[in-house]
Design an enzyme around this catalytic site. Structure first.
Site, mmCIF file in Angstrom:
data_model
loop_
_atom_site.group_PDB
_atom_site.id
_atom_site.type_symbol
_atom_site.label_atom_id
_atom_site.label_comp_id
_atom_site.label_asym_id
_atom_site.label_seq_id
_atom_site.Cartn_x
_atom_site.Cartn_y
_atom_site.Cartn_z
ATOM 1 C CG HIS A 141 -1.917 -1.163 1.136
ATOM 2 N ND1 HIS A 141 -2.548 -1.673 2.245
ATOM 3 C CD2 HIS A 141 -2.362 -1.893 0.079
ATOM 4 C CE1 HIS A 141 -3.332 -2.687 1.876
ATOM 5 N NE2 HIS A 141 -3.236 -2.844 0.566
ATOM 6 C CG ASN B 153 -5.586 -9.675 15.173
ATOM 7 O OD1 ASN B 153 -6.022 -9.021 16.118
ATOM 8 N ND2 ASN B 153 -5.628 -9.243 13.931
ATOM 9 C CB SER C 96 -8.906 -6.054 10.258
ATOM 10 O OG SER C 96 -8.645 -5.175 9.157
HETATM 11 C C1 BV8 Z 1 -7.881 -1.844 -5.669
HETATM 12 C C2 BV8 Z 1 -2.820 3.128 2.383
HETATM 13 C C3 BV8 Z 1 -8.383 -1.963 -7.970
HETATM 14 C C4 BV8 Z 1 -3.486 4.384 2.769
HETATM 15 C C5 BV8 Z 1 -4.547 1.416 2.379
HETATM 16 C C6 BV8 Z 1 -15.133 -5.463 -2.206
HETATM 17 C C7 BV8 Z 1 -14.427 -6.635 -2.395
HETATM 18 C C8 BV8 Z 1 -13.095 -6.610 -2.771
HETATM 19 C C9 BV8 Z 1 -12.435 -5.403 -2.928
HETATM 20 C C10 BV8 Z 1 -13.130 -4.256 -2.713
HETATM 21 C C11 BV8 Z 1 -14.467 -4.262 -2.363
HETATM 22 N N1 BV8 Z 1 -14.881 -2.978 -2.254
HETATM 23 C C12 BV8 Z 1 -13.832 -2.155 -2.505
HETATM 24 C C13 BV8 Z 1 -12.787 -2.924 -2.786
HETATM 25 C C14 BV8 Z 1 -11.467 -2.489 -3.121
HETATM 26 C C15 BV8 Z 1 -10.750 -1.874 -1.918
HETATM 27 C C16 BV8 Z 1 -11.019 -2.565 -0.606
HETATM 28 O O1 BV8 Z 1 -10.477 -3.601 -0.322
HETATM 29 N N2 BV8 Z 1 -11.886 -1.943 0.223
HETATM 30 C C17 BV8 Z 1 -12.182 -2.539 1.516
HETATM 31 C C18 BV8 Z 1 -12.514 -1.427 2.509
HETATM 32 C C19 BV8 Z 1 -13.345 -3.512 1.334
HETATM 33 N N3 BV8 Z 1 -9.361 -2.046 -2.256
HETATM 34 C C20 BV8 Z 1 -8.757 -1.112 -2.984
HETATM 35 O O2 BV8 Z 1 -9.282 -0.085 -3.360
HETATM 36 C C21 BV8 Z 1 -7.331 -1.427 -3.375
HETATM 37 N N4 BV8 Z 1 -7.173 -1.166 -4.780
HETATM 38 O O3 BV8 Z 1 -8.643 -2.729 -5.405
HETATM 39 O O4 BV8 Z 1 -7.648 -1.366 -6.919
HETATM 40 C C22 BV8 Z 1 -7.911 -1.331 -9.205
HETATM 41 C C23 BV8 Z 1 -7.211 -2.115 -10.131
HETATM 42 C C24 BV8 Z 1 -6.798 -1.526 -11.302
HETATM 43 C C25 BV8 Z 1 -7.027 -0.154 -11.540
HETATM 44 C C26 BV8 Z 1 -7.691 0.622 -10.592
HETATM 45 C C27 BV8 Z 1 -8.130 0.034 -9.399
HETATM 46 C C28 BV8 Z 1 -6.368 -0.517 -2.631
HETATM 47 C C29 BV8 Z 1 -6.396 -0.844 -1.158
HETATM 48 C C30 BV8 Z 1 -5.293 -0.054 -0.452
HETATM 49 C C31 BV8 Z 1 -5.917 1.047 0.384
HETATM 50 N N5 BV8 Z 1 -4.872 1.714 1.150
HETATM 51 N N6 BV8 Z 1 -3.549 2.026 2.993
HETATM 52 C C32 BV8 Z 1 -3.287 4.697 4.221
HETATM 53 O O5 BV8 Z 1 -2.673 3.909 4.958
HETATM 54 O O6 BV8 Z 1 -3.777 5.776 4.605
HETATM 55 S S1 BV8 Z 1 -5.333 0.174 3.174
HETATM 56 C C33 BV8 Z 1 -5.306 0.372 4.851
HETATM 57 O O7 BV8 Z 1 -5.984 -0.763 5.389
HETATM 58 C C34 BV8 Z 1 -3.923 0.332 5.495
HETATM 59 O O8 BV8 Z 1 -2.855 0.146 4.592
HETATM 60 C C35 BV8 Z 1 -3.991 -0.914 6.346
HETATM 61 O O9 BV8 Z 1 -2.805 -1.549 6.374
HETATM 62 C C36 BV8 Z 1 -4.976 -1.708 5.594
HETATM 63 C C37 BV8 Z 1 -5.517 -2.925 6.241
HETATM 64 O O10 BV8 Z 1 -5.853 -2.619 7.516
HETATM 65 P P1 BV8 Z 1 -5.035 -3.355 8.689
HETATM 66 O O11 BV8 Z 1 -3.571 -3.223 8.440
HETATM 67 O O12 BV8 Z 1 -5.577 -4.714 8.835
HETATM 68 O O13 BV8 Z 1 -5.370 -2.416 9.874
HETATM 69 P P2 BV8 Z 1 -6.737 -2.379 10.695
HETATM 70 O O14 BV8 Z 1 -6.726 -1.115 11.481
HETATM 71 O O15 BV8 Z 1 -7.886 -2.681 9.791
HETATM 72 O O16 BV8 Z 1 -6.625 -3.629 11.683
HETATM 73 C C38 BV8 Z 1 -5.610 -3.645 12.650
HETATM 74 C C39 BV8 Z 1 -5.538 -5.068 13.153
HETATM 75 O O17 BV8 Z 1 -4.486 -5.137 14.101
HETATM 76 C C40 BV8 Z 1 -6.797 -5.514 13.876
HETATM 77 O O18 BV8 Z 1 -7.133 -6.824 13.466
HETATM 78 C C41 BV8 Z 1 -6.394 -5.490 15.345
HETATM 79 O O19 BV8 Z 1 -7.054 -6.497 16.091
HETATM 80 C C42 BV8 Z 1 -4.938 -5.819 15.236
HETATM 81 N N7 BV8 Z 1 -4.119 -5.333 16.354
HETATM 82 C C43 BV8 Z 1 -4.278 -4.220 17.111
HETATM 83 N N8 BV8 Z 1 -3.250 -4.145 18.010
HETATM 84 C C44 BV8 Z 1 -2.451 -5.214 17.786
HETATM 85 C C45 BV8 Z 1 -2.992 -5.970 16.731
HETATM 86 N N9 BV8 Z 1 -2.416 -7.100 16.272
HETATM 87 C C46 BV8 Z 1 -1.291 -7.501 16.874
HETATM 88 N N10 BV8 Z 1 -0.701 -6.837 17.882
HETATM 89 C C47 BV8 Z 1 -1.248 -5.699 18.365
HETATM 90 N N11 BV8 Z 1 -0.664 -5.039 19.386
#
Ligand code: BV8
Ligand code: ZN
Length: 263
Positions: A123, A225, A201
């Site tokens: 990302h 996690n 997540s």
């Molecule tokens: C694309 C950069 C196509 C920005 C990020 C439906 C189905 C499939 C796909 C989609 C859909 N609807 C929309 C989509 C596409 C979309 C998507 O997936 N949306 C989601 C919301 C459904 N994806 C995209 O748009 C991607 N691009 O598909 O392009 C395309 C192809 C050709 C031409 C044009 C287009 C792009 C996705 C990238 C988005 N950018 N980040 C920024 O950071 O500001 S994603 C963002 O979420 C972060 O990078 C982050 O890393 C990522 C995932 O989140 P997590 O890392 O899991 O973080 P989160 O907070 O969610 O969870 C934290 C976890 O840690 C929890 O589980 C928690 O319990 C745990 N935790 C907490 N403390 C601890 C811990 N674990 C261990 N130890 C601890 N101490």
């Protein structure tokens, strides 16, 4: 805080016989460094925004100063952070296995600062901004950014080439992943025999396909996690706990590696 882990023999054996381990990380691996997770990144004044709405090119075009301000706040948090024992345990793991791939969804540079090499950043990278209009890479001025107060808007710098606004070097929702990083990640999922997913997540695609690709080709899957995720049923083992506590204990228990953190 140390932890006495009772590990299943099957997991110890998987580590000791692994030819290629792939470690897949999310924002949770940086949480203990004080970097808010992506979905927690909205504390304080940011709490009124939905991260998935703010991390888009539409949001940047609509209000560049709001989006740039959010990333400056996150950059200042990352620059004030240090790698934590989770990042360091991954570096230690690399010394014990024939081959390791680190694939991260995180945009921070904490894996690199801990000593991990050739990390695949699916990302993008916070520290590599570029021009929104012409793509020219841009360099942050040296030194620590002043910590923008929570929620303050910051006008993005202008591109020296075309005067367009500089944007964060991250992949926004709706944008494609960098092809080379994605290809490396696919290879790491397809070629590993042990896939470790830590601190994600698993809700963002296509990144969240990787654990499924690994399991589909016969790799064993370990999840670390503190919360339940969509991968609970896919994983062969679920270690419920914080990455900064579980990972060092795990590497220590499996490889008798009580070596202190890198440094
Ligand atoms: C694309 C950069 C196509 C920005 C990020 C439906 C189905 C499939 C796909 C989609 C859909 N609807 C929309 C989509 C596409 C979309 C998507 O997936 N949306 C989601 C919301 C459904 N994806 C995209 O748009 C991607 N691009 O598909 O392009 C395309 C192809 C050709 C031409 C044009 C287009 C792009 C996705 C990238 C988005 N950018 N980040 C920024 O950071 O500001 S994603 C963002 O979420 C972060 O990078 C982050 O890393 C990522 C995932 O989140 P997590 O890392 O899991 O973080 P989160 O907070 O969610 O969870 C934290 C976890 O840690 C929890 O589980 C928690 O319990 C745990 N935790 C907490 N403390 C601890 C811990 N674990 C261990 N130890 C601890 N101490
Ligand atoms: Zn430009």
């Amino acid at each position: 805080m140390s932890l006495d882990l009772i590990l299943p023999d099957s997991l110890v054996k998987a580590f000791k016989t692994a030819r290629h381990v792939t470690v897949f990380t999310g924002a949770g691996v940086s949480a203990e460094s004080g970097v808010p997770t992506f979905r927690d990144a909205h504390t304080g004044l940011w709490a009124r925004f939905e991260p998935t709405a703010l991390a888009t090119s539409e949001a940047f075009e609509a209000d560049p100063a709001l989006v740039w301000g959010w990333y400056e706040w996150r950059r200042s948090r990352v620059m004030r952070a240090a790698p934590n024992p989770a990042h360091e345990a991954i570096v230690r793991l690399a010394r014990h296995v024939p081959a390791i791939s680190v694939v991260t969804q995180n945009v921070d540079d904490l894996h690199e600062r801990a000593g991990s090499r050739s990390v695949a950043h699916l990302h993008g990278r916070l520290m590599q901004p570029r021009c929104f209009a012409c793509g020219t890479p841009w360099r942050y001025p040296d030194g620590m950014p002043n910590e923008p107060e929570d929620g303050r808007r910051v006008t993005p710098p202008e591109c020296p080439e075309c005067a367009g606004p500089i944007r964060p070097g991250v992949v926004w929702f709706g944008e494609p992943l960098p092809a080379d990083e994605w290809q490396r990640a696919l290879g790491a999922a397809a070629g590993c025999d042990l896939f470790i997913t830590v601190g994600t997540s698993a809700m963002v695609y296509p990144a969240a396909e990787l654990p499924r690709i690994a399991a589909g080709q016969g790799a064993r899957v370990l999840q670390i996690n503190p919360q339940a995720t969509a991968l609970d049923s896919l994983a062969d083992w679920n270690l419920v706990g914080a990455a900064g506590v579980v990972l060092p204990a795990l590497i220590g228990a499996v490889f008798d590696d009580a070596s202190p953190t890198t440094g």
